[in-house]
Write a protein that holds these residues in place. Structure first.
Motif, PDB file in Angstrom:
ATOM      1  N   GLU A  20      16.949  -8.233  31.063  1.00 31.94           N
ATOM      2  CA  GLU A  20      16.399  -7.208  30.169  1.00 31.94           C
ATOM      3  C   GLU A  20      16.788  -5.806  30.633  1.00 31.94           C
ATOM      4  O   GLU A  20      16.971  -4.901  29.825  1.00 31.94           O
ATOM      5  CB  GLU A  20      14.871  -7.346  30.082  1.00 31.94           C
ATOM      6  CG  GLU A  20      14.223  -6.361  29.143  1.00 31.94           C
ATOM      7  CD  GLU A  20      14.700  -6.461  27.700  1.00 31.94           C
ATOM      8  OE1 GLU A  20      14.694  -5.404  27.021  1.00 31.94           O
ATOM      9  OE2 GLU A  20      15.070  -7.552  27.244  1.00 31.94           O
ATOM     10  N   LYS A  30      20.147  -5.139  29.175  1.00 33.14           N
ATOM     11  CA  LYS A  30      20.035  -4.887  27.733  1.00 33.14           C
ATOM     12  C   LYS A  30      19.561  -3.466  27.453  1.00 33.14           C
ATOM     13  O   LYS A  30      20.101  -2.782  26.577  1.00 33.14           O
ATOM     14  CB  LYS A  30      19.086  -5.898  27.084  1.00 33.14           C
ATOM     15  CG  LYS A  30      19.639  -7.304  27.055  1.00 33.14           C
ATOM     16  CD  LYS A  30      18.616  -8.253  26.487  1.00 33.14           C
ATOM     17  CE  LYS A  30      19.075  -9.696  26.662  1.00 33.14           C
ATOM     18  NZ  LYS A  30      18.033 -10.646  26.277  1.00 33.14           N
ATOM     19  N   GLN A  40      22.333  -1.057  28.297  1.00 36.17           N
ATOM     20  CA  GLN A  40      23.386  -1.132  27.285  1.00 36.17           C
ATOM     21  C   GLN A  40      22.989  -0.338  26.050  1.00 36.17           C
ATOM     22  O   GLN A  40      23.829   0.366  25.463  1.00 36.17           O
ATOM     23  CB  GLN A  40      23.662  -2.597  26.910  1.00 36.17           C
ATOM     24  CG  GLN A  40      24.347  -3.375  27.999  1.00 36.17           C
ATOM     25  CD  GLN A  40      24.284  -4.879  27.776  1.00 36.17           C
ATOM     26  OE1 GLN A  40      23.708  -5.371  26.800  1.00 36.17           O
ATOM     27  NE2 GLN A  40      24.870  -5.627  28.710  1.00 36.17           N
ATOM     28  N   ARG A  41      21.729  -0.414  25.649  1.00 35.73           N
ATOM     29  CA  ARG A  41      21.239   0.364  24.504  1.00 35.73           C
ATOM     30  C   ARG A  41      21.376   1.867  24.752  1.00 35.73           C
ATOM     31  O   ARG A  41      21.468   2.644  23.810  1.00 35.73           O
ATOM     32  CB  ARG A  41      19.780   0.029  24.203  1.00 35.73           C
ATOM     33  CG  ARG A  41      19.592  -1.292  23.545  1.00 35.73           C
ATOM     34  CD  ARG A  41      18.146  -1.501  23.110  1.00 35.73           C
ATOM     35  NE  ARG A  41      17.866  -2.921  23.134  1.00 35.73           N
ATOM     36  CZ  ARG A  41      16.966  -3.514  23.897  1.00 35.73           C
ATOM     37  NH1 ARG A  41      16.178  -2.811  24.694  1.00 35.73           N
ATOM     38  NH2 ARG A  41      16.799  -4.814  23.854  1.00 35.73           N
TER      39      ARG A  41
END
Length: 118
Positions: free
Chosen positions: A12, A15, A18-19
């Protein structure tokens, strides 16, 4: 700078980073789950990625081995468990610290052959 998150860190975190526009992979996403730490560091180095880990006990000797062999890696970023919790409800602290580090040091060469304690 590009990162590889060691196995004990939640995917997570990758993630969320990356966002925010960062190039971050988890060990699972890289297909390295279950590989030993030396293999993880070798793969990360071949991909010009710094490894992020809280496994200080194993990665510090690996760093020393690289130094004594006059080889290099793209950085080992150490997250002391006294400062960072790996609990899912506390991941924001890690994400914020890594986001700041990546924003302040975007070039992969900046941590070439270094270990960094966050």
């Amino acid at each position: 700078m590009r990162l590889l998150l060691d196995e004990q860190l939640s995917p997570e975190i990758a993630k969320q980073l990356q966002r925010r526009g960062h190039d971050v992979l988890s060990v699972a996403a890289a297909g390295l789950r279950g590989h030993d730490d030396a293999a993880v560091l070798t793969w990360a180095s071949s991909q010009e990625r710094a490894v992020v880990t809280n496994n200080i006990r194993d990665f510090r000797p690996l760093h020393a081995n690289y130094l004594s062999a006059s080889t290099t890696h793209y950085g080992i970023i150490l997250l002391p468990s006294t400062k960072f919790s790996l609990r899912l409800d506390a991941l924001g602290t890690i994400v914020t610290a890594l986001d700041r580090l990546l924003s302040e040091h975007p070039q992969p060469e900046e941590f070439l052959g270094r270990e960094i304690f966050l």
